[in-house]
Design an enzyme around this catalytic site. Sequence first.
Site, mmCIF file in Angstrom:
data_model
loop_
_atom_site.group_PDB
_atom_site.id
_atom_site.type_symbol
_atom_site.label_atom_id
_atom_site.label_comp_id
_atom_site.label_asym_id
_atom_site.label_seq_id
_atom_site.Cartn_x
_atom_site.Cartn_y
_atom_site.Cartn_z
ATOM 1 N N ASP A 194 33.166 42.986 51.374
ATOM 2 C CA ASP A 194 32.697 44.328 51.014
ATOM 3 C C ASP A 194 31.447 44.174 50.158
ATOM 4 O O ASP A 194 31.148 43.073 49.688
ATOM 5 C CB ASP A 194 33.796 45.110 50.259
ATOM 6 C CG ASP A 194 33.654 46.618 50.447
ATOM 7 O OD1 ASP A 194 32.657 47.067 51.051
ATOM 8 O OD2 ASP A 194 34.543 47.358 49.999
ATOM 9 N N GLU A 195 30.736 45.291 49.944
ATOM 10 C CA GLU A 195 29.491 45.135 49.178
ATOM 11 C C GLU A 195 29.751 45.134 47.676
ATOM 12 O O GLU A 195 29.141 44.377 46.941
ATOM 13 C CB GLU A 195 28.450 46.189 49.609
ATOM 14 C CG GLU A 195 28.480 47.536 48.901
ATOM 15 C CD GLU A 195 29.535 48.499 49.416
ATOM 16 O OE1 GLU A 195 30.705 48.085 49.614
ATOM 17 O OE2 GLU A 195 29.198 49.687 49.579
ATOM 18 N N ASP B 34 34.243 47.958 42.615
ATOM 19 C CA ASP B 34 34.043 48.856 41.480
ATOM 20 C C ASP B 34 35.374 49.033 40.751
ATOM 21 O O ASP B 34 35.700 48.294 39.831
ATOM 22 C CB ASP B 34 33.470 50.174 42.003
ATOM 23 C CG ASP B 34 33.140 51.153 40.900
ATOM 24 O OD1 ASP B 34 33.092 50.735 39.732
ATOM 25 O OD2 ASP B 34 32.928 52.349 41.195
ATOM 26 N N ARG C 23 38.230 48.563 42.226
ATOM 27 C CA ARG C 23 39.083 47.599 42.932
ATOM 28 C C ARG C 23 40.161 48.288 43.769
ATOM 29 O O ARG C 23 40.983 47.628 44.396
ATOM 30 C CB ARG C 23 39.701 46.592 41.943
ATOM 31 C CG ARG C 23 40.159 45.316 42.593
ATOM 32 C CD ARG C 23 40.381 44.191 41.632
ATOM 33 N NE ARG C 23 39.137 43.503 41.337
ATOM 34 C CZ ARG C 23 39.011 42.529 40.438
ATOM 35 N NH1 ARG C 23 40.063 42.137 39.761
ATOM 36 N NH2 ARG C 23 37.851 41.956 40.224
ATOM 37 N N PRO D 222 20.014 48.713 50.297
ATOM 38 C CA PRO D 222 18.913 49.150 51.163
ATOM 39 C C PRO D 222 19.369 49.992 52.351
ATOM 40 O O PRO D 222 18.646 50.886 52.797
ATOM 41 C CB PRO D 222 18.268 47.834 51.621
ATOM 42 C CG PRO D 222 19.305 46.777 51.374
ATOM 43 C CD PRO D 222 20.107 47.252 50.210
HETATM 44 P P1 5GP Z 1 36.280 50.710 44.552
HETATM 45 O O1 5GP Z 1 37.454 50.958 45.435
HETATM 46 O O2 5GP Z 1 36.122 49.277 44.136
HETATM 47 O O3 5GP Z 1 36.247 51.654 43.381
HETATM 48 O O4 5GP Z 1 35.006 51.153 45.336
HETATM 49 C C1 5GP Z 1 34.594 50.593 46.451
HETATM 50 C C2 5GP Z 1 33.586 51.485 47.167
HETATM 51 O O5 5GP Z 1 32.955 52.469 46.341
HETATM 52 C C3 5GP Z 1 32.490 50.635 47.666
HETATM 53 O O6 5GP Z 1 32.802 50.019 48.879
HETATM 54 C C4 5GP Z 1 31.333 51.622 47.737
HETATM 55 O O7 5GP Z 1 31.371 52.322 48.945
HETATM 56 C C5 5GP Z 1 31.570 52.589 46.597
HETATM 57 N N1 5GP Z 1 30.806 52.191 45.398
HETATM 58 C C6 5GP Z 1 31.305 51.899 44.184
HETATM 59 N N2 5GP Z 1 30.331 51.564 43.333
HETATM 60 C C7 5GP Z 1 29.171 51.642 44.009
HETATM 61 C C8 5GP Z 1 27.783 51.390 43.663
HETATM 62 O O8 5GP Z 1 27.415 51.033 42.554
HETATM 63 N N3 5GP Z 1 26.881 51.589 44.644
HETATM 64 C C9 5GP Z 1 27.222 51.980 45.894
HETATM 65 N N4 5GP Z 1 26.234 52.140 46.764
HETATM 66 N N5 5GP Z 1 28.499 52.212 46.268
HETATM 67 C C10 5GP Z 1 29.468 52.037 45.331
#
Ligand code: 5GP
Length: 221
Positions: A118-119, A122, A124, A193
């Site tokens: 994944d990119e 955040d 998790r 990007p």
């Molecule tokens: P998590 O489940 O870890 O909170 O979030 C994962 C998803 O939230 C990521 O795959 C992404 O789509 C989005 N996300 C969370 N933080 C960012 C960020 O700083 N930039 C971008 N572009 N997407 C984010």
Amino acid sequence: MVQKQYLTYNDVHKLCQEAAPEILEKFQPQLIIAIGGGGYIPARILRSFLKQPGSPNIPIQAIGLSLYETLPSDTTTDSPVGGAPEKEGTEVIRTQWLDLSALGEMFNLVGKRVLIVDEVDDTRRTLEYAVRELEKDVELARAKLGVQGETKFSIFVLHNKDKEKKGTLPKDMMEEGRYMAARTVGDAWICYPWEATDIDEHDRLAKSQGVEEHAEHNKLA
Ligand code: 5GP
């Protein structure tokens, strides 16, 4: 105001290149599962760097998971370069899941080394959901096919945000170093990007940020 960090395609490419030797050394994945949409491009780039001479390309499968909802107020910014932070969701929704039949009748997750890409990590929650659900799939396949073998999951993200996490990952994965992030960053909003609708402006912002950081670094040195 949430801080933004801009990344170019070259930055993403180089983060994948830099991470590949460690992934190969620790894990040698047999299958990549990209979490869409942010994991698609890093997964594809990574595959080129994981390719071993004489071995076939590692197959990439995609799953779609959605956690964030866009707030109406966010969409008013009309930003052409990466959008704005979105409201934090609490529920992970599946929008797409595995199609292992595409890999051949006998392919299943049992006994495989699987790299989840994944990119950004955040809260998790997304990664927790992905690992938990994939582990359920492994159990189902084991029961259905009557096959044995240990399946190992590993995770690669471009960025791990250094913050309190809402989701958890298996202890053995963390302890055995099967969680890998190219960069650990603060809680800024990262603009990738592929989200930009004006890539030239996006790249310009990334470049000017790089120059500013360089100047800041020199000031501190
Ligand atoms: P998590 O489940 O870890 O909170 O979030 C994962 C998803 O939230 C990521 O795959 C992404 O789509 C989005 N996300 C969370 N933080 C960012 C960020 O700083 N930039 C971008 N572009 N997407 C984010």
